[in-house]
Design an enzyme around this catalytic site. Sequence first.
Site, PDB file in Angstrom:
ATOM      1  N   THR A   1    -112.549  58.235  24.021  1.00 52.71           N
ATOM      2  CA  THR A   1    -111.558  58.613  25.040  1.00 52.71           C
ATOM      3  C   THR A   1    -112.268  58.775  26.377  1.00 52.71           C
ATOM      4  O   THR A   1    -113.350  59.355  26.453  1.00 52.71           O
ATOM      5  CB  THR A   1    -110.825  59.916  24.660  1.00 52.71           C
ATOM      6  OG1 THR A   1    -110.079  59.661  23.464  1.00 52.71           O
ATOM      7  CG2 THR A   1    -109.854  60.353  25.744  1.00 52.71           C
TER       8      THR A   1
ATOM      9  N   PHE B   1    -112.163  60.399  30.010  1.00 52.97           N
ATOM     10  CA  PHE B   1    -111.572  61.528  30.723  1.00 52.97           C
ATOM     11  C   PHE B   1    -111.901  61.399  32.207  1.00 52.97           C
ATOM     12  O   PHE B   1    -112.976  60.905  32.566  1.00 52.97           O
ATOM     13  CB  PHE B   1    -112.183  62.847  30.243  1.00 52.97           C
ATOM     14  CG  PHE B   1    -111.833  63.182  28.811  1.00 52.97           C
ATOM     15  CD1 PHE B   1    -110.818  64.074  28.516  1.00 52.97           C
ATOM     16  CD2 PHE B   1    -112.543  62.605  27.753  1.00 52.97           C
ATOM     17  CE1 PHE B   1    -110.511  64.396  27.201  1.00 52.97           C
ATOM     18  CE2 PHE B   1    -112.234  62.915  26.438  1.00 52.97           C
ATOM     19  CZ  PHE B   1    -111.210  63.819  26.163  1.00 52.97           C
TER      20      PHE B   1
END
Length: 622
Positions: free
Chosen positions: A527, A529
Amino acid sequence: MKLVLDKTITPDQEAGVQTLLKQDGCISRKIKDAGQKVIGIVKKGARKPDDYLSVPGIAQVLPVSTSHKLVSREFKTEDTRVAINNVVVGGDRIVVIAGPCAVESLDQAMTIAKQVKRYGAVLFRGGAYKPRSSPYSFQGLEEEGLKILAQVREETGLGVVTEMTSPSQADLMEKYVDAVQIGARNMQNFELLKCAGKMRKPVVLKRGLAATIQEWLMSAEYIAAGGNTDIILCERGIRTFEPYTRNTLDLSAIPVLKQLTHLPIVIDPSHATGIREKVSPMARAAVAAGADALMIEVHHDPDNALSDGPQSLYPEQFGRLMRDIYTIAPVVGKQLDFDYLKKSELIHDLEESASRTAAFIGEFGAWSHKAALSYFGDDITPVPMKSFGNIFEAVAAGRSEYGVIPLENSLSGSIHENFDLLQEYDLKIIGEITIRIQHALIAHKGAAKEQIKQVMAPPPALVQCSNYLDQYPWMERVPVAATSQAVKKVKDSGDKSFAAIASAMAAKIFDMEILDESIEDNPRNFTRFAVIAKAFKGKKKVTKTSIIFSTGNKPGALFEVMKVFSDFGINLVKLESRPILGKPWEYMFYADLEVDVEKKDLAPMRARLKETTETFRVLGRY
Ligand code: PEP
Ligand code: MN
């Protein structure tokens, strides 16, 4: 043994405990561990465990069964982080210490320091007192060398680490350097260890040439018993029957130590192999095996180095190794941060009134919490928020200096809500961090998989683990807002038939059991960010820009914008469309470009973008 203090202990009771321990002639160390106040005691004069139980303010008495006490994992369950100036060894960020074997001159040290800093080293090494096998070899510049190291720190901002070979050097070390190294040959020089125990500098304790892990830990215990617990263990190869390499690098020491001690571990592949070509492969392996830091010898002119030239990397080789480590670290949940020092400076320079916090979504233990820790280390306090909107509000209102928001996942795609919020709020993306998402199935202690009736997780996590969950058709999938919230719900329910999908860190924080680890279908689950703030402060090398733009509703409008990037040779790494808030069927485009769009010589490109877009905004340069 260790005394766990009562959560409600009064200052008077605590003073009473300390007086008692003094009377008994115990060596005692008070620490905070897993949210508890703990006192470790070592000394024969100590009473029987039961006697301490009746002392007011003592809640529990636990044995420490290992012969190393203060440095043992039994005494302190949490990892120790050792700060060398503004660099912390032992967190999510890999620390790289680099430099020559020996300081040879100001010019040599400064040249190498600037090069290794450019490639991402955050601490500089160089010997001023060299323990050489032959008395006729170069013995180091001694105090002159220490002065050079201090100059290197002054000019480059890199903290400096050097070897201390005798207690008589302690005052000079305190004066000139940031951390002292105890060399392999001195690992059992007990007077030196006792001296290091009294010093106020962190100690890098190398493993002896033929020392067992147990002997090494007992040497660390000498330093801790003296009062200095800022110890970093350095594996640098041990002597075996294999003559091909200078020593044999014992990488298995990393997982062994992680179990036996709370101290951080640095790996020195230079002295371990003694051969330049073998250094990078072993450094990469060390990171994969869980090392907290690396210590690497680098020399700009190794053929003419006064010591250890054959094992010193050329600066460019060191640069390539750093790029490899940058890529490998996230696989094991860590990061190599090329902006480490600039970030610390930035945070250090924040105004007094600034909140040193980073808002994230979910409870402690959320992946966003991990991202905040990986990005900022201990410099900033992560603060949980209930929604993404709350994060943006808190940052916009100045209640939180920073926010950490997920933008996209390699398997489940974009988190659209955050793209919409970026459109709505006038905030800036000041940095990004990508972390590997490794989900665990978490339940109450003693719960079995067969018992689990409901699995709580946010929808993307349920999707990412669907192959795993398909194997257990009796588990109902229950969507919740965040992984950490799922763990909290399961914990609060007290129900052994509930489980959550979340990080191993969340399991630890909520004191729950992991039933299965790495349950995501695809291990390449990452992921990305973004770190948001009101504005970017300070200087940083910008390599990426995030923009948002809209175009007129006419044929080829988007193509015209893309053509501008193509004409200027700019690489587009993301393009995404989102509906314009309040204007049905009209779209904004988000794009990430591998360039600093505000670079001076790109003025003609900016002019063309003005012509081809209706609205254009820079969301962030980082
Ligand atoms: C050094 O770091 O330069 C050194 C002499 O190391 P070791 O004590 O591991 O041989
Ligand atoms: Mn050396």
